[in-house]
Design an enzyme around this catalytic site. Sequence first.
Site, PDB file in Angstrom:
ATOM      1  N   GLY A  46     -69.263 -65.777 -22.052  1.00  0.00           N
ATOM      2  CA  GLY A  46     -68.284 -66.841 -21.966  1.00  0.00           C
ATOM      3  C   GLY A  46     -68.800 -68.008 -21.142  1.00  0.00           C
ATOM      4  CB  ALA A  94     -66.522 -60.637 -13.708  1.00  0.00           C
ATOM      5  CD  GLU A 137     -61.475 -59.570  -4.378  1.00  0.00           C
ATOM      6  OE1 GLU A 137     -60.859 -60.665  -4.302  1.00  0.00           O
ATOM      7  OE2 GLU A 137     -62.416 -59.388  -5.162  1.00  0.00           O
ATOM      8  CG  HIS A 151     -63.110 -63.387  -5.108  1.00  0.00           C
ATOM      9  ND1 HIS A 151     -62.124 -62.627  -5.655  1.00  0.00           N
ATOM     10  CD2 HIS A 151     -63.473 -64.256  -6.092  1.00  0.00           C
ATOM     11  CE1 HIS A 151     -61.879 -63.005  -6.894  1.00  0.00           C
ATOM     12  NE2 HIS A 151     -62.707 -63.990  -7.182  1.00  0.00           N
TER      13      HIS A 151
END
Length: 336
Positions: free
Chosen positions: A155, A237, A267, A286
Site C-alpha cells: 500500500g 504497521a 500501547e 509508535h
Amino acid sequence: MRPRLLVLDDEEGKIAGSPGMERLRQLAEVTVLDRPLGDGDLDDLAGVRVLLAIRERTRLDASLLDRLPGLELVLQTGGHAYHVDQEAATGRGIVVALSRRARMASASVPELTFGLMLAVLRRIHPLAAELAAGEWPPAMGRTLAGRTLGILGLGRHGRPVARIAAAFGMVVLAWDRDPGREYPDDEPVAERLPLDDLLARADVVSVHLKLSPESTGLLDAQRLARLRPGAILVNTARGAIVDEPALVEALRSGRLAGAGLDVFATEPLPAGHPLRTAPNVVLTPHIGWKVEEVFAEWAEIAAEQLAAWLDGRLPAAEVLDPAAAEVPRDRLGGLA
C-alpha cells in the site's frame, strides 16, 4: 455562526502551532486539548459539532457519542480510525473524514522502517550505549545490500519501502492481501509470492498491512517458524498483526536474529514487558507518523475538509469506510 471545534490530544502542540490552525480558527470556534478527552471535559462540550482527533487512544464509542449530542463531524488524522464505532457514528449521522490524501506519512513511515532495519543489523543502539559508557567494543554487523526483503502489504507505505530497498541493492519480494491489485508502471519490480513462500526466503520481513480481522495475529508462531534462521522482523504497521508472545520466544531462542518494532499489541508498552529488555530488539514508541511535516499537513487537510463539509461538498472518498467497524475491538490494544 461558526461551529464549535474541539482538538483532542495535541500533546506536542504541533497542531495548535501549525499554519493550518489559523484557517481552522477562521472556520470554527476552536478549543485545543493537549491530552485525551476525560470525563471532566464532557460537561462543557455539549455544543461541539466537530472533533479533530489526532490519535486513536480516545475511543469514540456509543457511550461517548451519546455525551456529545451536537457532534456532526470527526476529522481524523491519518488513514484509519480503528477507535471509532462506525455503526454508532453512522446511526447518529456523524461523518468521519480521514486524511487519506496526506503525503508526508508515506515518507515518514518508510524512513523509520529503514532506520529500524539498519539499527538492528548494525547494532547501532547497543554499540552507542557502550561507547557512551567509555568502552570501545568489538563489533560486527550485516549489510542490507544483497539481502532479500519481504514486504507484507504494498500500500502507501509498502510501495515506497520497495523503492528504497531497490536503492539499497536488496532483492524485493512482496505479498499483498489483494493479489489482483494493479500498480503504476513506474512502481519498482517486486516478485509476488504466497505469504508462506515469502517468509521462507526473506532475510528481512517488513510489515505494512492494515489492521483487520484477517491480519490480526497473521504472524503467529507457525508463520514465524517459517522465517529462515537469522532473519529479522520490522513492524511499523500495527502490533496486533504479530503474535507477541510467539515473537518473544522466537527472539529468545535465536530463531529470529532481531526485530525493529514501532508498534505493540498494548500501547504504551508495559514496563515489565520482555521486549523491553531483549538484547536483539530495537524499540520506538509508535513514532512512524510523528514528524513535524505530518502534523502540519494534517492541520491543512483538516481545514480543507472542514471548509468542504460546511459547503456540503466533502468528497465521499475521504469518508471512513464502514468496513472499518469490523475490526475486533478487543485486539486493538492501546493504540497511540
